[in-house]
Design an enzyme around this catalytic site. Structure first.
Site, short mmCIF file in Angstrom:
data_model
loop_
_atom_site.label_atom_id
_atom_site.label_comp_id
_atom_site.label_asym_id
_atom_site.label_seq_id
_atom_site.Cartn_x
_atom_site.Cartn_y
_atom_site.Cartn_z
N GLU A 152 0.81 -1.23 0.00
CA GLU A 152 0.00 0.00 0.00
C GLU A 152 0.84 1.28 0.00
OE1 GLU A 152 -2.90 -0.20 3.17
OE2 GLU A 152 -4.21 -1.45 1.96
N GLU A 306 -6.25 -8.25 -0.19
CA GLU A 306 -6.74 -8.28 1.18
C GLU A 306 -8.26 -8.14 1.10
OE1 GLU A 306 -4.81 -5.39 3.71
OE2 GLU A 306 -2.82 -5.88 2.95
C1 GLA Z 1 -4.30 -2.40 5.07
C2 GLA Z 1 -2.91 -3.01 5.21
C3 GLA Z 1 -2.88 -4.19 6.12
C4 GLA Z 1 -3.75 -3.95 7.32
C5 GLA Z 1 -5.15 -3.69 6.87
C6 GLA Z 1 -6.15 -3.57 7.99
O1 GLA Z 1 -5.00 -2.82 4.00
O2 GLA Z 1 -2.37 -3.39 3.97
O3 GLA Z 1 -1.56 -4.41 6.52
O4 GLA Z 1 -3.27 -2.86 8.04
O5 GLA Z 1 -5.16 -2.50 6.16
O6 GLA Z 1 -7.45 -3.41 7.48
#
Ligand code: GLA
Ligand code: ZN
Length: 715
Positions: A152, A306
């Site tokens: 991210e 995710e």
């Molecule tokens: C982001 C991050 C993860 C985690 C999630 C929690 O997407 O990539 O490491 O912190 O949020 O929702």
């Protein structure tokens, strides 16, 4: 496109080894439970730099080897990550100035993640080294199938940094862009407030300042920050490609995040991924839009790296999603072109800042409702994956999303309703509710991070409600394949975009331009000509002046020539147009500019081709766009996949030969009936259904047919 559906979870073996008495022995139990859920892939190590390089140049891959071996032994494939979002404590202790500096001049504290400045030569070099060590070590591991770069980029407000390294890099970037100070002064219009620069070293970073800064300066800083991370990203990609040329490389994006130009950031990837969380205010339509945005970046299928499985820990309230949520969200992602679904996270963390974030297993190791749903999907995918092979979404309408224009909007929203009203705890003031306090109104679709989606949400939601697939793409993409192109917010025009739109309309396309279009040149200055500037040739109409509507002041449009005489509510922004010979589609109903043009259409007949440009001088919710689409879509030959009751989303993935996989997703809390053009076999249950089909609350039905053989039928 990958040839199968990848299905798995985000796993942190290093954490469970530390947190549980049984230590590494737990890994085997976890791997077994993953297999029981039908999983075939696990993402690992994006935050493990400190454990992989515990001291400078001392690399320890032994624990990761053992973890990967356990997964491999259980037939689980691995996506490895470069662990660069978390520079280790020794690195920050030795070089504290690796940590970014905020616009107010404060250096970020070490010890979390994403604090690294991508322009700091040592952070860059150490990132290169750890990535290279890792990829060399794992390039030939039989379990490893691909790489995720970092994690991210831009998260936690890290896209822009105001340190001395960034200051130097910004000046170098400007010198490369403009060549001379004369050119920069000209481009920025620095005669305003006597800002003229006589030396590159006099140009400041746009840190917090007494008065508002020059919008051209601010826009270039946005571009520079975005380029900084693109270059950092490409540095990692280059290392991965060199040492591991046969594996895929992806990165997990954050949906409608706007600080980085995702088109640039992702250019060298094999496919994009994104992290799909139902933050406060998200709706099925906004999530659908985000999938389509992700697809549109490379115009290619993507992964959800995710996928939320229960509560999250970072939104305003973090409710527990109702039963069926995980399954519905998973199928929605697949419907919109996901070829990989990876759940975050495997098990709820016992330690660290995300303890309140759900996993597929809870903190005590019990299977959650999310696990049960994942397991059901795992078994369903065994049947479904071959059918989805080589299919992807197919749209006849494009919505243009342009980062320069979004940045220009954020730099000068001109009304507080369009300001990024997000405080540190993610509480969001919703511009839409300011206009229409009626909680059942369709404006309500644009809540949550609406300001990030604004004003893309309104046309998207209208099309989504009609079950018409949409591609959300860059203005410079090949537009000729689309019957309608909608540019709801093209505030700033680069010369190449003007050319692309002119070519599209002259080629016979239908272009819809939204308010504030063509007001700004590529440097974020106003054009010295009436809005929409160089696009006036296409619209014929131009903007005489614009009015800004306060929250409790709405306006209505009337459609003098439409068969549907109902007025349409608009808000926030109202431009009064000079039609200049264009056809007037709608006028303002009230106030001192009642009767003046609000929406126009200009048909251009050129070289035998018939194109048209609609200029929409006001902002509104989906209802406004419904009115326009009622007028335009029939003639343009755009059909819904299937007519279905509101609440049931219909989406399709199409193969080259027209074979089509249709998804019906019931997002509502009640049963609906859908009328199909033919009998179907539900691919999930194997059951045959007649043309009148019942779909229960929260349920999913998937069937196959031929694209051409399924015209829209009313329910
Ligand atoms: C982001 C991050 C993860 C985690 C999630 C929690 O997407 O990539 O490491 O912190 O949020 O929702
Ligand atoms: Zn910096």
């Amino acid at each position: 496109m990958v040839a199968m559906i990848y299905f798995g979870c985000d796993y942190y073996p290093e954490q469970w080894r530390q947190w549980l008495e049984e230590g590494e022995a737990r890994w085997k139990t976890d791997a077994q439970l993953m297999r029981e859920a039908g999983m075939n892939v696990v993402r690992l190590a994006e935050f493990a730099w400190g454990l992989l390089e515990p001291e400078p140049d001392h690399f320890d891959f032994t624990w990761l080897d053992r973890a990967i071996d356990v997964l491999h032994h259980h037939d689980l494939k691995v996506v490895l990550c470069t662990p660069t979002p978390t520079p280790p404590p020794w690195l920050l202790a030795e070089h504290p100035d690796i940590a970014q500096v905020t616009a107010s001049g404060r250096r970020q504290g070490p010890g979390t993640r994403r604090e690294g400045c991508a322009n700091h030569p040592i952070y860059r070099e150490r990132s290169r080294i750890i990535s290279q060590e890792m990829v060399r070590y794992y390039a030939d591991h039989p379990a490893v199938i691909g790489w995720q770069t970092d994690n991210e980029f831009g998260c936690h407000d890290s896209a822009y940094c105001y340190c001395r390294h960034c200051e130097r890099a910004f000046r170098t970037w400007l010198a490369a862009r403009y060549g001379s100070l004369e050119a920069l002064n000209q481009a920025w219009g620095t005669a305003f407030w006597g800002e003229v620069y006589a030396d590159w070293d006099l140009i400041p970073l746009p840190s917090l300042s007494a008065a508002e800064r020059n919008p051209s300066h601010l826009l270039d800083f946005r571009r520079f920050g975005s380029d900084t991370w693109r270059d950092f990203h490409n540095m990692e990609i280059e290392i991965l490609r060199r040492h591991c040329p046969h594996h895929f490389i992806t990165h997990n994006l954050m949906g409608f995040f706007m600080d980085l130009d995702y088109y640039d950031l992702c250019q060298e990837l094999d496919f994009v991924s994104w992290d799909n969380y139902h933050y406060h205010g998200a709706t099925p339509a906004t999530i659908a839009a985000t999938h389509d945005h992700m697809w549109g970046i490379l115009q290619r299928n993507f992964w959800v790296m995710e996928q939320q499985v229960g509560q999250i820990n970072w939104s305003a309230y973090n409710p527990m999603p109702a039963p069926g949520f995980v399954r519905l969200k998973t199928y929605q992602a697949l419907a919109h072109g996901a070829d990989g679904i990876v759940y975050f996270r495997w098990r709820q963390a016992l330690a660290g800042s995300e303890q309140y974030h759900s996993g597929l297993l809870d903190h005590a190791g019990r299977k959650t409702a999310g696990y049960a749903e994942a397991q059901q999907i795992g078994s369903e995918l065994a049947r479904l994956a071959p059918v989805l092979e080589a299919t992807q979404p197919q749209a006849e309408i494009a919505i243009l999303l342009d980062y320069d224009s979004r940045w220009a909007l954020e730099i000068q929203p001109h009304t507080t309703c369009l300001r990024a009203n997000v405080d540190a705890t993610y509480t969001v003031v919703n511009p839409a509710t300011l206009v229409d306090p009626d909680a059942t109104g369709s404006w309500q679709y644009m809540i949550g991070r609406a300001w990030q989606m604004w004003p893309f949400a309104a046309p998207y939601v209208a099309l989504w409600e009609r079950n018409i697939p949409v591609a959300i793409v860059a203005p410079e993409s090949d537009l000729s394949r689309y019957k309608v192109v909608c540019a709801p917010f093209l505030n700033l025009l680069r010369p190449a975009v003007v050319e692309a739109l002119r070519g599209y309309v002259h080629g016979g396309g239908t272009l819809i331009l939204g308010p504030r279009a063509g007001l700004k040149d590529q440097h974020n200055k106003l054009f010295p000509m009436p809005q929409p500037g160089p696009l006036s040739e296409l619209t014929s109409a131009s903007v005489r002046f614009f009015d800004v509507l306060e929250p409790n002041r709405t306006h209505r449009l009337v459609w003098p020539h439409a068969s549907d005489l109902r007025a349409t509510e608009i808000g926030l922004w109202a431009e009064v147009l000079d039609a200049n010979g264009a056809e007037v589609l709608a006028t303002y109903e009230q106030g001192w500019y009642a009767g003046e043009a609000a929406i126009t259409r200009h048909r251009a007949v050129l070289d035998g081709a018939r194109g048209q440009t609609i200029y929409l001088g006001c902002m509104g919710g989906p209802q406004l766009y419904h009115r326009l689409f009622d007028l335009l879509l029939g003639d343009a030959g755009v059909e819904p996949i299937l007519a279905a009751p509101a609440g049931v989303e219909v989406m399709a993935r199409v193969a080259r030969d027209g074979r089509r996989v249709v998804f019906l997703l019931n997002h509502a809390q009640r049963e609906f009936y859908v009328t199909l053009p033919h009998e179907i076999t539900d691919l999930l249950t194997g059951l045959q259904h007649g043309r009148r089909l019942s779909i229960a609350a929260g349920q999913v039905i998937i069937y196959e047919d031929q694209a051409a053989a399924a015209p829209a039928t009313p329910t």
